[in-house]
Design an enzyme around this catalytic site. Structure first.
Site, PDB file in Angstrom:
ATOM      1  N   ASP A 161      51.150  49.154  62.344  1.00  0.00           N
ATOM      2  CA  ASP A 161      49.876  48.502  62.635  1.00  0.00           C
ATOM      3  C   ASP A 161      49.741  48.244  64.138  1.00  0.00           C
ATOM      4  OD1 ASP A 161      47.399  47.348  62.030  1.00  0.00           O
ATOM      5  OD2 ASP A 161      48.195  46.194  60.356  1.00  0.00           O
ATOM      6  N   ASP A 221      39.486  48.195  57.748  1.00  0.00           N
ATOM      7  CA  ASP A 221      40.166  48.134  56.454  1.00  0.00           C
ATOM      8  C   ASP A 221      39.180  48.296  55.301  1.00  0.00           C
ATOM      9  OD1 ASP A 221      42.394  47.538  57.925  1.00  0.00           O
ATOM     10  OD2 ASP A 221      42.745  45.566  57.049  1.00  0.00           O
TER      11      ASP A 221
END
Length: 429
Positions: A161, A221
Site C-alpha cells: 500500500d 478502493d
C-alpha cells in the site's frame, strides 16, 4: 466520444504492445486469482467478541479449507491474501515485522505452511510508508528487512500500500521494495498501489510501473455498492488510452476486489462486475465470506467460461468501444481470433433493453459468418450468425450481456485488428 470514432479503437487494440517489459519474476503471466480479506472483513481485530470474523489465522485457514472443499481452487482461485491489520504494533528486537501474537499465535510461517499444504498460496500486506493505512508499522526504512522476512516466511504475494509517505517519493519506494523482493531469491508476486497514489500529483509512468510491479491499483478502493462499481468502470474507460497499453502477461491493471456474494449488489450487478472484470483482464481477488455465500454468487464466481475470458492467453485488456442506447459496449480480443463482447445497460429503472448487435463496433468480424455464444445473463448458444442478420440481444437494467464471437471464415487479423499506420497515428480515444 462518438460511436463512429470509437469504431477505430478495436483496430488499435490488436496492435497495442505493453509499454515495457514486465517485471522479470516469471509471475502473473495471467491475471491473479484468489481471495483477499479487506472489503468484507476490513480491520476487525476484535477476536474476543467476534472470533468468526476477526483478522486472525483462523479466518485464513478456514477460507483455505473452503477454497479446496467447495471447488474454488479447481476453478483457478489460488491465493489466500492477508490485508492490513495483521501485525503487532511494534517490530521485534531485530527490527522485523511480527504478527499479532494473540490473533496469529502460530506466526505467519506456520500459516503459510498450512496454506501451502492445501495446494494454495499465501499473500500478505505491507506499506511503502512509515505506517500502514490502519496505523500499523510500515516498511519505510525497512524495505530489505521486510522483503527478507516475507521470503523467510515463505509468502507468495505482497500487496504493498501507499499510505504515510510523501507522494513525491512513491515511485522510489515502490521500486526499492521491488528490488528488495527480487534480491531475496524467492518469487513473490508484487501487487502495487503506486499509480493510485501518484495520480493526484502527476500522470504515473506506466513503463516503469510495469517493469517493477505484477499488478497495480489505479483508482480508489471498491465498496460494496453499485455506485462504486460504476465509478471504477468509468474511471477505467476514461483513462484507457493511458493504462490499457501497459497491461499484458506479467503485469495487469487492478480495478480492485470482486465484492460478489456480499450485501450491496443485485444479481444483475454482480454479473456486471464479473463480466467487466473479465473484459478488463483484471486480477480476480474476491473479498467475501466463502463460508457463507449464496449459491447464485458462487456459481457466477466459478463460471468457467467467464474465467476463461479473464485468463485468456492472448493477454490483451479490453476497452470500452461505444456508448449507445444507454449502454456501454466493451470488447476484448481473445486468443484464436475470437472476440468477447460485454454490453452493460446503465439505466436503473424499467425493464430489459433490446440491443442490436450491429451497434457493437467489433461485430464486423462476423463477415461473412461467426458462431456466437451468450454467457450472461444465461448461457445460450446463439449459433451461426451472419453479418447481415440483425441479432437483437436483451440486456437487463444495471446488468450485462456477455458474449463470445468466433469468426467461421476469413482472416480476422486482416479484417479487424490490423490498421494502417495513419489510423494508428490519428486514433482518438
Amino acid at each position: 466520444m462518438e460511436t463512429g470514432r470509437l469504431g477505430l479503437v478495436l483496430a488499435v487494440m490488436g496492435l497495442m504492445c505493453p509499454a515495457a517489459e514486465a517485471l522479470d519474476n516469471g509471475l502473473a503471466l495471467k491475471p491473479t486469482m484468489g481471495w483477499l480479506h479487506w472489503e468484507r472483513f476490513t480491520c476487525n481485530t476484535d477476536c474476543d467478541t467476534d472470533p468468526t470474523n476477526c483478522i486472525s489465522e483462523r479466518l485464513y485457514m478456514q477460507m483455505a479449507d473452503v477454497m479446496v472443499k467447495e471447488g474454488w481452487k479447481e476453478a483457478g482461485y489460488e491465493y489466500v491474501c492477508i490485508d492490513d491489520c495483521w501485525p503487532s504494533h511494534s517490530r521485534d528486537a531485530q527490527g522485523r515485522l511480527q504478527a499479532d501474537p494473540n490473533r496469529f499465535p502460530g506466526g505467519i510461517k506456520k500459516l503459510a505452511d498450512y496454506i501451502h499444504s492445501k495446494g494454495l498460496k499465501l499473500g500478505i500486506y505491507a506499506d511503502v510508508g512509515k505506517n500502514t493505512c490502519a496505523g500499523y508499522p510500515g516498511s519505510l526504512g525497512y524495505y530489505e528487512t521486510d522483503a527478507q522476512t516475507f521470503a523467510d516466511w515463505d509468502v507468495d504475494l505482497l500487496k504493498f500500500d501507499g499510505c504515510f509517505l510523501d507522494r513525491s517519493l512513491i515511485a522510489e519506494g515502490y521500486m526499492s521494495m521491488s528490488k528488495a523482493l527480487n534480491k531475496t531469491g524467492k518469487s513473490i508476486l508484487y501487487s502495487c498501489e503506486w499509480p493510485l497514489y501518484e495520480w493526484p500529483i502527476k500522470q504515473p509512468n506506466y513503463t516503469a510501473i510495469r517493469e517493477y510491479c505484477n499488478h497495480w491499483r489505479n483508482f480508489q478502493d471498491v465498496f460494496d455498492s453499485w455506485s462504486s462499481i460504476k465509478s471504477i468502470l468509468e474511471w477505467t474507460a476514461s483513462h484507457q488510452k493511458i493504462i490499457v497499453p501497459a497491461a499484458g502477461p506479467g503485469g495487469w491493471n487492478d480495478p480492485d476486489m470482486l465484492v460478489i456474494g456480499n450485501f450491496g449488489l443485485s444479481h444483475d450487478q454482480q454479473q456486471s462486475q464479473m463480466a467487466l472484470w473479465a473484459i478488463m483482464a483484471a486480477p480476480l481477488l474476491m473479498s467475501n465470506d466463502l463460508r457463507d455465500i449464496c449459491p447464485r454468487s458462487k456459481e457466477l464466481l466459478q463460471n468457467r467460461m467467464i474465467i476463461a475470458i479473464n485468463q485468456d492467453p492472448l493477454g490483451r485488456q479490453g476497452l470500452r468501444t461505444a456508448q449507445v442506447m444507454d449502454c456501454d459496449v466493451w470488447e476484448r480480443p481473445l486468443f484464436g481470433n475470437r472476440l468477447a463482447i460485454a454490453i452493460m445497460y446503465k439505466q436503473e429503472l424499467g425493464g430489459p433493453r433490446r440491443f442490436p448487435i450491429s451497434a457493437v463496433p467489433g461485430w464486423k468480424i462476423c463477415a461473412p459468418q461467426c458462431n456466437v455464444t451468450q454467457i450472461l445473463p444465461q448461457y445460450k448458444e446463439l449459433g451461426v450468425q451472419s453479418h447481415q442478420k440483425e441479432l437483437v440481444l436483451s440486456v437487463n437494467p444495471t446488468g450485462t450481456t456477455l458474449l463470445t464471437v468466433t469468426p467461421l471464415s476469413g482472416d480476422l487479423r486482416k479484417q479487424h485488428w490490423n490498421d494502417t499506420s495513419a489510423q494508428k497515428k490519428h486514433i482518438v480515444l
